[in-house]
Design a protein around this motif. Structure first.
Motif, PDB file in Angstrom:
ATOM      1  N   ASP A 183     -17.004  22.764   9.545  1.00  0.00           N
ATOM      2  CA  ASP A 183     -17.753  23.520   8.489  1.00  0.00           C
ATOM      3  C   ASP A 183     -16.769  23.945   7.656  1.00  0.00           C
ATOM      4  O   ASP A 183     -16.262  24.630   7.750  1.00  0.00           O
ATOM      5  N   GLY A 184     -16.932  24.044   5.925  1.00  0.00           N
ATOM      6  CA  GLY A 184     -16.368  24.146   5.182  1.00  0.00           C
ATOM      7  C   GLY A 184     -15.184  23.756   4.805  1.00  0.00           C
ATOM      8  O   GLY A 184     -14.611  23.686   3.595  1.00  0.00           O
ATOM      9  N   PHE A 185     -14.490  22.689   5.198  1.00  0.00           N
ATOM     10  CA  PHE A 185     -13.021  22.366   5.615  1.00  0.00           C
ATOM     11  C   PHE A 185     -13.410  21.219   4.097  1.00  0.00           C
ATOM     12  O   PHE A 185     -12.261  21.806   3.080  1.00  0.00           O
ATOM     13  N   LEU A 186     -14.732  20.684   3.467  1.00  0.00           N
ATOM     14  CA  LEU A 186     -14.394  20.333   2.522  1.00  0.00           C
ATOM     15  C   LEU A 186     -14.548  20.634   1.096  1.00  0.00           C
ATOM     16  O   LEU A 186     -13.761  20.650   0.547  1.00  0.00           O
ATOM     17  N   GLU A 187     -15.446  21.955   1.671  1.00  0.00           N
ATOM     18  CA  GLU A 187     -15.031  22.797   0.406  1.00  0.00           C
ATOM     19  C   GLU A 187     -14.495  23.344   0.127  1.00  0.00           C
ATOM     20  O   GLU A 187     -13.800  23.920  -1.019  1.00  0.00           O
ATOM     21  N   THR A 188     -13.062  23.198   0.762  1.00  0.00           N
ATOM     22  CA  THR A 188     -12.184  24.207   0.786  1.00  0.00           C
ATOM     23  C   THR A 188     -10.696  22.999  -0.222  1.00  0.00           C
ATOM     24  O   THR A 188      -9.320  23.747  -1.307  1.00  0.00           O
ATOM     25  N   LEU A 189     -11.559  21.875  -0.756  1.00  0.00           N
ATOM     26  CA  LEU A 189     -10.368  20.779  -1.150  1.00  0.00           C
ATOM     27  C   LEU A 189     -10.938  21.261  -2.196  1.00  0.00           C
ATOM     28  O   LEU A 189     -10.824  20.359  -3.158  1.00  0.00           O
ATOM     29  N   GLU A 190     -12.183  21.354  -2.751  1.00  0.00           N
ATOM     30  CA  GLU A 190     -12.581  21.589  -4.112  1.00  0.00           C
ATOM     31  C   GLU A 190     -12.060  22.700  -4.997  1.00  0.00           C
ATOM     32  O   GLU A 190     -11.068  23.048  -5.013  1.00  0.00           O
TER      33      GLU A 190
ATOM     34  N   ALA B 180      -5.625  18.272   2.770  1.00  0.00           N
ATOM     35  CA  ALA B 180      -5.344  19.611   4.158  1.00  0.00           C
ATOM     36  C   ALA B 180      -5.445  18.393   5.019  1.00  0.00           C
ATOM     37  O   ALA B 180      -6.532  17.377   5.472  1.00  0.00           O
ATOM     38  N   THR B 181      -4.343  18.522   6.441  1.00  0.00           N
ATOM     39  CA  THR B 181      -4.808  17.890   7.088  1.00  0.00           C
ATOM     40  C   THR B 181      -5.854  17.487   8.274  1.00  0.00           C
ATOM     41  O   THR B 181      -6.043  19.203   7.686  1.00  0.00           O
ATOM     42  N   LEU B 182      -6.657  17.837   8.905  1.00  0.00           N
ATOM     43  CA  LEU B 182      -7.729  17.259   9.949  1.00  0.00           C
ATOM     44  C   LEU B 182      -6.921  16.818  10.941  1.00  0.00           C
ATOM     45  O   LEU B 182      -7.241  17.743  12.117  1.00  0.00           O
ATOM     46  N   VAL B 183      -5.921  15.763  12.067  1.00  0.00           N
ATOM     47  CA  VAL B 183      -6.061  15.912  12.758  1.00  0.00           C
ATOM     48  C   VAL B 183      -4.046  16.175  12.571  1.00  0.00           C
ATOM     49  O   VAL B 183      -3.687  14.741  12.043  1.00  0.00           O
ATOM     50  N   SER B 184      -3.702  16.748  13.498  1.00  0.00           N
ATOM     51  CA  SER B 184      -2.104  16.857  13.123  1.00  0.00           C
ATOM     52  C   SER B 184      -1.490  15.518  13.904  1.00  0.00           C
ATOM     53  O   SER B 184      -0.544  15.313  13.785  1.00  0.00           O
ATOM     54  N   ASP B 185      -2.050  14.862  14.941  1.00  0.00           N
ATOM     55  CA  ASP B 185      -1.061  14.035  16.019  1.00  0.00           C
ATOM     56  C   ASP B 185      -2.170  13.116  16.367  1.00  0.00           C
ATOM     57  O   ASP B 185      -3.021  13.549  17.009  1.00  0.00           O
ATOM     58  N   ILE B 186      -2.378  11.942  15.711  1.00  0.00           N
ATOM     59  CA  ILE B 186      -3.303  10.969  16.458  1.00  0.00           C
ATOM     60  C   ILE B 186      -2.995   9.734  17.388  1.00  0.00           C
ATOM     61  O   ILE B 186      -3.544   9.656  18.540  1.00  0.00           O
TER      62      ILE B 186
ATOM     63  N   ILE C 149      -6.874  14.102   4.560  1.00  0.00           N
ATOM     64  CA  ILE C 149      -8.171  14.184   3.599  1.00  0.00           C
ATOM     65  C   ILE C 149      -7.483  14.551   2.495  1.00  0.00           C
ATOM     66  O   ILE C 149      -7.784  16.155   2.241  1.00  0.00           O
ATOM     67  N   GLY C 150      -7.786  14.204   1.222  1.00  0.00           N
ATOM     68  CA  GLY C 150      -8.214  14.241   0.072  1.00  0.00           C
ATOM     69  C   GLY C 150      -8.965  14.351  -0.462  1.00  0.00           C
ATOM     70  O   GLY C 150     -10.385  13.909  -0.395  1.00  0.00           O
ATOM     71  N   ASN C 151      -9.475  14.890  -1.748  1.00  0.00           N
ATOM     72  CA  ASN C 151      -9.916  15.519  -2.556  1.00  0.00           C
ATOM     73  C   ASN C 151     -10.151  14.748  -4.187  1.00  0.00           C
ATOM     74  O   ASN C 151      -8.563  15.044  -4.670  1.00  0.00           O
ATOM     75  N   LEU C 152     -10.132  13.372  -3.975  1.00  0.00           N
ATOM     76  CA  LEU C 152      -9.588  12.728  -5.041  1.00  0.00           C
ATOM     77  C   LEU C 152     -10.337  12.914  -6.598  1.00  0.00           C
ATOM     78  O   LEU C 152      -9.161  12.733  -7.823  1.00  0.00           O
ATOM     79  N   GLU C 153     -10.997  14.285  -6.737  1.00  0.00           N
ATOM     80  CA  GLU C 153     -10.943  14.825  -8.102  1.00  0.00           C
ATOM     81  C   GLU C 153     -10.396  15.918  -8.144  1.00  0.00           C
ATOM     82  O   GLU C 153      -9.822  16.085  -9.883  1.00  0.00           O
TER      83      GLU C 153
END
Length: 402
Positions: free
Chosen positions: A395-402, A346-352, A337-341
């Protein structure tokens, strides 16, 4: 905590407890849940137009026995709060389409019926298309107001590609564009306002006399452009040659900004990036841009991209620069998951569970639910049935990408 109350349903819809929690991913601690566990192959349909409800709680799933030779699908609905699975139509679905995150699914059956399913109520209604047309693939796009359909077809002698817009209210059909290279257009209405359609152009592709595809692209490579719903105001985009390497074909509107995100192919010999863009292979671009903007993530080779409903984030499957491990084993794909802004990721799932390649049913096709609470993806195996998974965004995962 999940609510375990029973979801609303019609009496003729059958529910089953098929899902199971699998693990917490070591990279992000995301809880990964298998929504399907059948011996049959199940898929989340496609990531460009997420087949999920506006509240993020329900997703549509297709299932069939033989991915190579069976023609019909079953249509199911998974409830992410109860982890129950509903059977809506069994072994009869031929084509499907929707408006992203709308929760309204259009599909056609082997009895030449077209229906619209509401993911929340599970109610269906029968629709009429002009000239009795059907939905015959999985790249049909529906406008957010549910009035228009956009679909691609190959017709004529010699065969050519057509982009058709159907007005369900007026019961009219209009060919808004025709070109022999529009063989795989992956049409997408703008998910916010529906006035524009994003189209994939496989330049240099060839059709045989019977309308089958002889080659998907030539030296000109694959690009994308935007056109108004009535076929006017074509806006070519700086993607694909000569601006970048050829597009993979995987693209998304970035909300209602007028921009798109897409990924490019990498070198077939060593998976190296475009030397003009050593930072990465995921880009954004708008009609007024003379050059695209690269999303810097040089350790990733992104494939299928989905941009969130809010337009702030993307999720994509990724393989490392090296296709194989030192032991000669093909690397599995991860989900990022990335923040375009902000440019953070960061990696959400390391192995699908597989490389996200081969048959289309083995591709991850990951997408974010409307509330950004889950990533829905296909979990393939090199031999065996693909299943549909939900990775809960911590929780908090997307906030780390701000």
């Amino acid at each position: 905590m999940r609510s375990r109350q029973e979801p609303e349903s019609r009496c003729e819809v059958r529910w089953a407890a098929e899902a199971c929690d699998h693990r917490h991913d070591p990279a992000s601690s995301a809880l990964i849940t298998y929504l399907t566990c059948s011996a049959l192959t199940s898929i989340n349909i496609y990531c460009e137009q997420p087949y999920t409800s506006a509240d993020g709680n329900r997703v549509a799933i297709l299932r069939r026995r033989d991915m190579s030779f069976d023609r019909n699908w079953s249509l199911l609905v998974a409830d992410l709060t109860t982890l129950k699975l509903a059977m809506v139509e069994q072994d009869c679905v031929r084509g499907i389409g929707n408006a992203a995150w709308s929760g309204m699914i259009l599909y056609s059956t082997d009895e030449d019926l077209v229906r619209r399913l509401n993911l929340l109520s599970l109610e269906t209604e029968e629709l009429s298309l002009p000239s009795g047309g059907m939905l015959n693939d999985m790249t049909v796009s529906v406008s957010p107001d549910q009035r228009y359909l956009a679909l691609g077809r190959v017709t004529g002698t010699p065969p050519t590609g057509q982009i058709v817009v159907i007005d369900l209210e007026a019961q009219t059909e209009c060919v808004i564009l025709e070109h022999p290279e529009l063989i795989n257009p992956h049409l997408q209405f703008n998910p916010r306002h529906g006035r524009d359609i994003l189209i994939q152009h496989n330049r240099g592709s060839k059709l045989a006399d019977d309308g089958t595809v002889e080659s998907f692209a030539g030296a000109e490579g694959t690009t994308h452009f935007i056109i108004s719903r009535d076929g006017s105001n074509r806006r070519d985009l700086a993607c694909g040659p000569p601006f970048t390497l050829s597009s993979t074909g995987h693209s998304n509107f970035v909300a209602d900004t007028g921009r798109i995100a897409w990924t490019t192919h990498v070198s077939t010999s060593d998976s190296s990036l475009d030397p003009r863009y050593p930072e990465g292979n995921l880009f954004t671009v708008g009609p007024d841009d003379s050059t695209p903007t690269v999303f810097a993530a040089p350790e990733h080779r992104f494939i299928h991209v989905n941009v969130s409903r809010c337009g702030r984030y993307f999720v994509s499957d990724s393989r490392p620069p090296s296709m194989y491990s030192d032991a000669g084993v093909l690397h599995s794909a991860s989900l990022v998951i990335g923040n375009l802004e902000s440019g953070k990721y960061a990696t959400l799932v390391s192995d699908i569970g597989g490389p996200s390649g081969g048959g289309k049913h083995t591709h991850a096709h990951a997408y974010l639910t409307a509330d950004n609470g889950n990533v829905i993806y296909n979990a393939p195996t090199l031999c065996g049935a693909t299943q549909v998974c939900a990775a809960r965004v911590p929780d908090g995962f997307l906030e780390t990408l701000e």
